[in-house]
Structure formats: structure tokens, C-alpha cells
Write a protein that holds these residues in place. Structure first.
Motif, PDB file in Angstrom:
ATOM      1  N   SER A  61       0.825  -1.194   0.000  1.00 56.74           N
ATOM      2  CA  SER A  61       0.000   0.000   0.000  1.00 56.74           C
ATOM      3  C   SER A  61       0.865   1.251   0.000  1.00 56.74           C
ATOM      4  O   SER A  61       1.900   1.297   0.652  1.00 56.74           O
ATOM      5  CB  SER A  61      -0.906   0.003   1.241  1.00 56.74           C
ATOM      6  N   ARG A  62       0.427   2.268  -0.725  1.00 56.02           N
ATOM      7  CA  ARG A  62       1.184   3.503  -0.851  1.00 56.02           C
ATOM      8  C   ARG A  62       0.497   4.599  -0.047  1.00 56.02           C
ATOM      9  O   ARG A  62      -0.696   4.841  -0.183  1.00 56.02           O
ATOM     10  CB  ARG A  62       1.258   3.909  -2.327  1.00 56.02           C
ATOM     11  N   LEU A  63       1.279   5.261   0.804  1.00 57.32           N
ATOM     12  CA  LEU A  63       0.761   6.351   1.620  1.00 57.32           C
ATOM     13  C   LEU A  63       1.217   7.679   1.045  1.00 57.32           C
ATOM     14  O   LEU A  63       2.317   7.793   0.505  1.00 57.32           O
ATOM     15  CB  LEU A  63       1.256   6.227   3.061  1.00 57.32           C
ATOM     16  N   THR A  64       0.360   8.683   1.145  1.00 58.22           N
ATOM     17  CA  THR A  64       0.715  10.031   0.733  1.00 58.22           C
ATOM     18  C   THR A  64       0.799  10.914   1.971  1.00 58.22           C
ATOM     19  O   THR A  64      -0.123  10.933   2.789  1.00 58.22           O
ATOM     20  CB  THR A  64      -0.337  10.611  -0.231  1.00 58.22           C
ATOM     21  N   TYR A  65       1.928  11.630   2.108  1.00 55.89           N
ATOM     22  CA  TYR A  65       2.159  12.503   3.256  1.00 55.89           C
ATOM     23  C   TYR A  65       2.183  13.963   2.785  1.00 55.89           C
ATOM     24  O   TYR A  65       2.587  14.252   1.663  1.00 55.89           O
ATOM     25  CB  TYR A  65       3.501  12.191   3.920  1.00 55.89           C
ATOM     26  N   VAL A  66       1.806  14.862   3.677  1.00 56.18           N
ATOM     27  CA  VAL A  66       1.931  16.286   3.399  1.00 56.18           C
ATOM     28  C   VAL A  66       2.454  16.989   4.648  1.00 56.18           C
ATOM     29  O   VAL A  66       2.338  16.472   5.763  1.00 56.18           O
ATOM     30  CB  VAL A  66       0.584  16.935   2.990  1.00 56.18           C
ATOM     31  N   GLU A 105     -11.465  10.064   8.144  1.00 58.00           N
ATOM     32  CA  GLU A 105     -10.425   9.276   7.490  1.00 58.00           C
ATOM     33  C   GLU A 105      -9.041   9.790   7.851  1.00 58.00           C
ATOM     34  O   GLU A 105      -8.101   9.000   8.071  1.00 58.00           O
ATOM     35  CB  GLU A 105     -10.619   9.304   5.975  1.00 58.00           C
ATOM     36  N   LEU A 106      -8.880  11.118   7.941  1.00 58.80           N
ATOM     37  CA  LEU A 106      -7.598  11.675   8.369  1.00 58.80           C
ATOM     38  C   LEU A 106      -7.260  11.227   9.781  1.00 58.80           C
ATOM     39  O   LEU A 106      -6.107  10.900  10.093  1.00 58.80           O
ATOM     40  CB  LEU A 106      -7.636  13.208   8.296  1.00 58.80           C
ATOM     41  N   GLN A 124      -6.339  17.561  15.726  1.00 56.86           N
ATOM     42  CA  GLN A 124      -5.934  18.907  15.331  1.00 56.86           C
ATOM     43  C   GLN A 124      -4.504  18.863  14.814  1.00 56.86           C
ATOM     44  O   GLN A 124      -3.773  17.906  15.085  1.00 56.86           O
ATOM     45  CB  GLN A 124      -6.051  19.898  16.491  1.00 56.86           C
ATOM     46  N   VAL A 125      -4.135  19.868  14.034  1.00 58.11           N
ATOM     47  CA  VAL A 125      -2.804  19.911  13.435  1.00 58.11           C
ATOM     48  C   VAL A 125      -2.162  21.259  13.701  1.00 58.11           C
ATOM     49  O   VAL A 125      -2.849  22.249  13.961  1.00 58.11           O
ATOM     50  CB  VAL A 125      -2.870  19.665  11.909  1.00 58.11           C
ATOM     51  N   GLU A 126      -0.825  21.267  13.605  1.00 57.85           N
ATOM     52  CA  GLU A 126      -0.054  22.491  13.758  1.00 57.85           C
ATOM     53  C   GLU A 126       0.891  22.633  12.579  1.00 57.85           C
ATOM     54  O   GLU A 126       1.234  21.643  11.911  1.00 57.85           O
ATOM     55  CB  GLU A 126       0.741  22.464  15.067  1.00 57.85           C
ATOM     56  N   SER A 127       1.318  23.847  12.313  1.00 55.50           N
ATOM     57  CA  SER A 127       2.258  24.122  11.231  1.00 55.50           C
ATOM     58  C   SER A 127       3.507  23.266  11.378  1.00 55.50           C
ATOM     59  O   SER A 127       4.084  23.155  12.457  1.00 55.50           O
ATOM     60  CB  SER A 127       2.644  25.601  11.239  1.00 55.50           C
ATOM     61  N   GLY A 128       3.914  22.598  10.273  1.00 54.73           N
ATOM     62  CA  GLY A 128       5.109  21.770  10.281  1.00 54.73           C
ATOM     63  C   GLY A 128       4.835  20.300  10.518  1.00 54.73           C
ATOM     64  O   GLY A 128       5.723  19.465  10.295  1.00 54.73           O
ATOM     65  N   ASP A 129       3.616  19.948  10.963  1.00 49.56           N
ATOM     66  CA  ASP A 129       3.277  18.542  11.154  1.00 49.56           C
ATOM     67  C   ASP A 129       3.313  17.811   9.807  1.00 49.56           C
ATOM     68  O   ASP A 129       2.900  18.362   8.781  1.00 49.56           O
ATOM     69  CB  ASP A 129       1.873  18.381  11.742  1.00 49.56           C
ATOM     70  N   VAL A 130       3.804  16.594   9.800  1.00 49.49           N
ATOM     71  CA  VAL A 130       3.747  15.730   8.621  1.00 49.49           C
ATOM     72  C   VAL A 130       2.680  14.681   8.873  1.00 49.49           C
ATOM     73  O   VAL A 130       2.776  13.896   9.818  1.00 49.49           O
ATOM     74  CB  VAL A 130       5.099  15.046   8.341  1.00 49.49           C
ATOM     75  N   ILE A 131       1.623  14.675   8.052  1.00 52.83           N
ATOM     76  CA  ILE A 131       0.515  13.755   8.274  1.00 52.83           C
ATOM     77  C   ILE A 131       0.192  12.974   7.007  1.00 52.83           C
ATOM     78  O   ILE A 131       0.520  13.397   5.897  1.00 52.83           O
ATOM     79  CB  ILE A 131      -0.751  14.492   8.764  1.00 52.83           C
ATOM     80  N   LYS A 132      -0.444  11.828   7.197  1.00 55.42           N
ATOM     81  CA  LYS A 132      -0.910  11.019   6.073  1.00 55.42           C
ATOM     82  C   LYS A 132      -2.250  11.563   5.605  1.00 55.42           C
ATOM     83  O   LYS A 132      -3.127  11.855   6.428  1.00 55.42           O
ATOM     84  CB  LYS A 132      -1.091   9.562   6.499  1.00 55.42           C
ATOM     85  N   VAL A 133      -2.406  11.680   4.291  1.00 59.52           N
ATOM     86  CA  VAL A 133      -3.693  12.164   3.765  1.00 59.52           C
ATOM     87  C   VAL A 133      -4.315  11.193   2.775  1.00 59.52           C
ATOM     88  O   VAL A 133      -5.423  11.426   2.293  1.00 59.52           O
ATOM     89  CB  VAL A 133      -3.536  13.538   3.085  1.00 59.52           C
ATOM     90  N   GLY A 134      -3.624  10.107   2.451  1.00 57.72           N
ATOM     91  CA  GLY A 134      -4.193   9.164   1.500  1.00 57.72           C
ATOM     92  C   GLY A 134      -3.506   7.835   1.539  1.00 57.72           C
ATOM     93  O   GLY A 134      -2.352   7.715   1.971  1.00 57.72           O
ATOM     94  N   ILE A 162      11.001  15.739   3.014  1.00 60.78           N
ATOM     95  CA  ILE A 162      12.056  14.901   2.450  1.00 60.78           C
ATOM     96  C   ILE A 162      12.244  13.651   3.300  1.00 60.78           C
ATOM     97  O   ILE A 162      12.341  12.532   2.779  1.00 60.78           O
ATOM     98  CB  ILE A 162      13.369  15.709   2.344  1.00 60.78           C
ATOM     99  N   ARG A 163      12.259  13.830   4.607  1.00 59.19           N
ATOM    100  CA  ARG A 163      12.409  12.680   5.503  1.00 59.19           C
ATOM    101  C   ARG A 163      11.236  11.712   5.335  1.00 59.19           C
ATOM    102  O   ARG A 163      11.421  10.493   5.232  1.00 59.19           O
ATOM    103  CB  ARG A 163      12.499  13.133   6.944  1.00 59.19           C
ATOM    104  N   ALA A 164      10.034  12.245   5.293  1.00 62.54           N
ATOM    105  CA  ALA A 164       8.837  11.412   5.254  1.00 62.54           C
ATOM    106  C   ALA A 164       8.678  10.686   3.919  1.00 62.54           C
ATOM    107  O   ALA A 164       8.269   9.519   3.882  1.00 62.54           O
ATOM    108  CB  ALA A 164       7.596  12.246   5.540  1.00 62.54           C
ATOM    109  N   LYS A 165       9.024  11.363   2.815  1.00 60.05           N
ATOM    110  CA  LYS A 165       8.678  10.827   1.501  1.00 60.05           C
ATOM    111  C   LYS A 165       9.817  10.116   0.783  1.00 60.05           C
ATOM    112  O   LYS A 165       9.569   9.355  -0.160  1.00 60.05           O
ATOM    113  CB  LYS A 165       8.125  11.938   0.614  1.00 60.05           C
TER     114      LYS A 165
END
Length: 389
Positions: free
Chosen positions: A4-9, A30-31, A40-50, A381-384
Motif C-alpha cells: 500500500s502507498r501512503l501520501t504525506y503532506v 479518514e484523516l 488537530q494539526v499544527e504548522s510543520g506537522d507531517v501527516i498522512k492524507v491518503g 524529504i524525511r517522510a517521503k
């Protein structure tokens, strides 16, 4: 079969879960599921969106190669690379200092821009941090009555062996791990000759266990796109082909526009893949910089992300994210009444380009250059791109 492929932002300042769910066509629920109950999220967080189902495709590249170009300062708006390199070396596979030119007055010779002491200091610093260091060779030396393309042509036709001797003497003297060829001007009639030149050089380098990366111009607006370079032929010999998918709108142009719009980057990449370049050989060009145009005047000045932020604060600039180009831009008025348009890159736009690396199973990225970036881009870069060589 691929898993499975995850998408991060990377979450940008002021963004909410509701905005993220709308943009990525998913639900808040889903998020939350993808991110361990996140509310909740904060600036700079890396989260999965898909998340995508497993697919059959060629074997996944086991590691990504991240090559960062390195220079000294280039004026107040373009700081040097040293601090960024030291801070982020763990996310780099190799570093290519922009220090060596073909000498136009002594064909076959290599002209350094810095002292031996500076070269040795960076080589030793890279060694300590486990980062490969490549001798990056350019044809940008200035001499009256010649062009960069003329110099490279003369070296390949009449001074090739002299160049090889000098190159490997340089590599061995400073214990470089390989070479990065960054020749950006090539005569049309030298296309096949350059492919042969790179093949010979690569054979010599590989016999010594050295890495070879070759940078090529990338521009989907050109027909044919690879009129300057033989992408597939070069990829056969080199370890990596760095496609410079930046400077879409060049600073010499009068009309402002993006450094690297996502559709333009994707189209250039698609052409290379359709031409038969193996995905694992491709390093996708990632720009860390921007350009500031004064409307109605030709030319633009290059800016780091930090310099863009200073302009925004000083002039009350309005930053927007272009819905088609998928890059940020800013408009502001200077103290003399001049209207400006700034096109640049941030963590969000870079993250979207990194998705192409994952989607097309590329070998990695080349970055121009360290020291100009939005600091939060390193989270993407680290996440992806992990695991990084």
C-alpha cells in the motif's frame, strides 16, 4: 506486487483538518484514522492524507539518493550552504560543491573557484557525516571570445584525454567519491559526442569505484524536449541522470512565472520515462529558491526562502498558492511604488514534487541548492524519500 502507498503532506501555517480534508478529497474521520486519532494539526506537522491499494509494478527502489548542491554565499538574499549542510547531512546521500570549471584558456584543465584548504575542509566534513562528496564540473568559466558550448566541444574533440587525467588527479588528490557533470550548454552537433564522452568517463570512474551523476536540462516546452542531451544514452553509462526541472521561467525573461510548476515538472519527467530512461536512474530536480520580478521590467533577482519571508514582512506581501501550478507566489509593492511578483517554493510545493518521486519509483532528487530552502521542507524529504542512501 507493491505494498500500500501512503501520501504525506506538511501542514502549512493556519491550515486546519477541515481544509486538508477538502483539498485531498477525504473526510476528517479518514484523516483521524490514518493518523492515530488525530484531532488537530499544527504548522510543520507531517501527516498522512491518503492510502492506495497494492499495485503490480516494477520492484521498488530500496533507497533514495538525495544530492544537494553546495556553494558559498551569493549576496545577501542568497546565503551559503554550510549551515544547511551541517544541519541536514543525515538526509543527504551526496553533496556536490559548485567549485570547478573547465578552464577556457587552458583546454583540458580544471579551474577551481576556492582554495585547497576550503576543499579539504568540506571533504573531511562530509566524511565525518557519512555523506559522499562529488567533484562537480561546470562550463561556466568566462573568457572573451568563447562560449561555454565552444569550450566543452573543444575539450571533447581535442583535449579529452588531458581532461580525464586532470579530473581523476583531482578526484584522487582530494578523495572525492565521484563526479557530477553539470555542463548546461551543448552544441546541437555535439549531442552524440557528449554521450560517448560520458560513456568513456563513466568506464574510467567505475573502474575506480567512483560514482557518476550527469545533469541535463529539463524543459517540457522544448520540441523535441531533449534537443540538448541524449537522455537515454547518458543514462546507460551514468549512475544517475539529474533532470534539472527548475528555471521554468528564467530570470532573464520579462514575464514572471513559476520556478517549477508541478504540471511542467510532471510533463518533463513523463517525456524522459517515455523515451526509455529507467526510473531508478532519474534524480528529479528540486528547487529551493525563488525569483522576484518587478512588473514591467526585464529580469528577476534570485531569492532564498528566508529572503522571501523578509520581503513579505517588510512590504505586507500577500502570499497565495496557485491552483494550477501548485506553487506559492507573492505580490507586493516596494517603497518606490514598483509592483512585484515573486514565485518561489515552500514545503507544500516541494512535498507535491516529492510525490512524483514516489509515484514513478525514481532514484531520488537533486537539489539546487542547500541554504536557500524553506526549513520545514526537510520534514517532507524525511517522510517521503526515506530510506535515504
Amino acid at each position: 506486487m507493491e505494498g500500500s502507498r501512503l501520501t504525506y503532506v506538511v501542514v502549512q501555517q493556519g491550515e486546519t483538518l477541515a481544509e486538508l480534508s477538502e483539498r485531498y478529497r477525504t473526510s476528517i474521520e479518514e484523516l483521524a484514522r490514518l493518523n492515530g486519532g488525530l484531532r488537530q494539526v499544527e504548522s510543520g506537522d507531517v501527516i498522512k492524507v491518503g492510502e492506495e491499494a497494492p499495485q503490480f509494478r516494477e520492484p521498488r527502489v530500496p533507497t533514495r539518493h538525495v544530492l544537494g548542491f553546495y556553494t558559498g554565499p551569493m549576496g545577501a538574499a542568497m546565503p551559503g550552504s554550510a549551515a544547511s549542510f551541517e544541519r541536514h547531512a543525515r538526509l543527504l546521500s551526496s553533496v556536490a560543491p559548485y567549485w570547478f570549471d573547465l578552464d577556457r584558456k587552458a583546454l583540458g584543465q580544471i579551474k577551481p573557484r576556492v582554495s585547497p584548504t576550503i576543499i579539504l575542509e568540506l571533504v573531511e566534513s562530509a566524511r565525518r557525516r557519512g555523506v559522499k562528496i562529488l567533484a562537480s564540473i561546470h562550463n561556466t568559466d568566462q573568457a572573451a571570445g568563447t562560449t561555454a558550448a565552444d569550450t566543452l566541444s573543444a575539450v571533447m574533440r581535442s583535449h579529452r584525454n588531458t581532461f580525464y587525467r586532470n579530473l581523476f588527479s583531482l578526484i584522487n588528490e582530494y578523495q572525492f567519491d565521484g563526479v557530477n557533470l553539470d555542463f548546461e550548454q551543448l552544441r546541437d552537433e555535439d549531442r552524440a559526442l557528449y554521450t560517448e564522452f560520458v560513456r568513456e568517463l563513466s568506464e574510467r570512474a567505475h573502474s575506480q569505484g567512483k560514482l557518476v551523476t550527469v545533469d541535463v536540462l529539463g524543459d517540457a516546452r522544448k520540441v523535441p524536449y531533449s534537443v540538448d542531451f541524449d537522455y537515454p544514452g547518458l543514462a546507460q553509462s551514468a549512475d544517475y541522470l539529474g533532470i534539472m526541472t527548475y528555471d521554468q521561467y528564467k530570470p532573464t525573461e520579462a514575464a514572471p512565472g513559476p520556478v517549477a510548476a508541478l504540471p511542467w515538472v510532471r510533463d518533463t519527467l513523463a517525456m524522459a520515462l517515455e523515451d526509455g530512461v529507467p526510473p531508478r536512474k532519474i534524480l528529479l530536480g528540486i528547487p529551493f529558491y525563488g525569483y522576484d520580478w518587478t512588473i514591467g521590467k526585464a529580469g528577476a533577482r534570485a531569492l532564498s526562502h528566508e529572503a522571501v519571508e523578509k520581503l513579505r514582512a517588510e512590504h505586507g506581501g500577500v502570499v497565495k498558492f496557485h491552483p494550477t501550478y501548485k506553487v506559492p507566489y507573492m505580490v507586493y509593492t516596494d517603497k518606490s511604488g514598483g509592483n512585484h511578483e515573486v514565485w518561489f517554493e515552500n514545503a507544500r510545493s516541494i512535498s507535491m514534487k516529492l510525490d512524483l518521486v514516489r509515484r514513478y519509483n525514481l532514484g531520488g532528487v537533486i537539489i539546487w541548492r542547500l541554504g536557500l530552502e524553506d526549513p520545514t521542507a526537510w520534514s517532507a524529504i524525511r517522510a517521503k524519500l526515506s530510506p535515504i542512501e
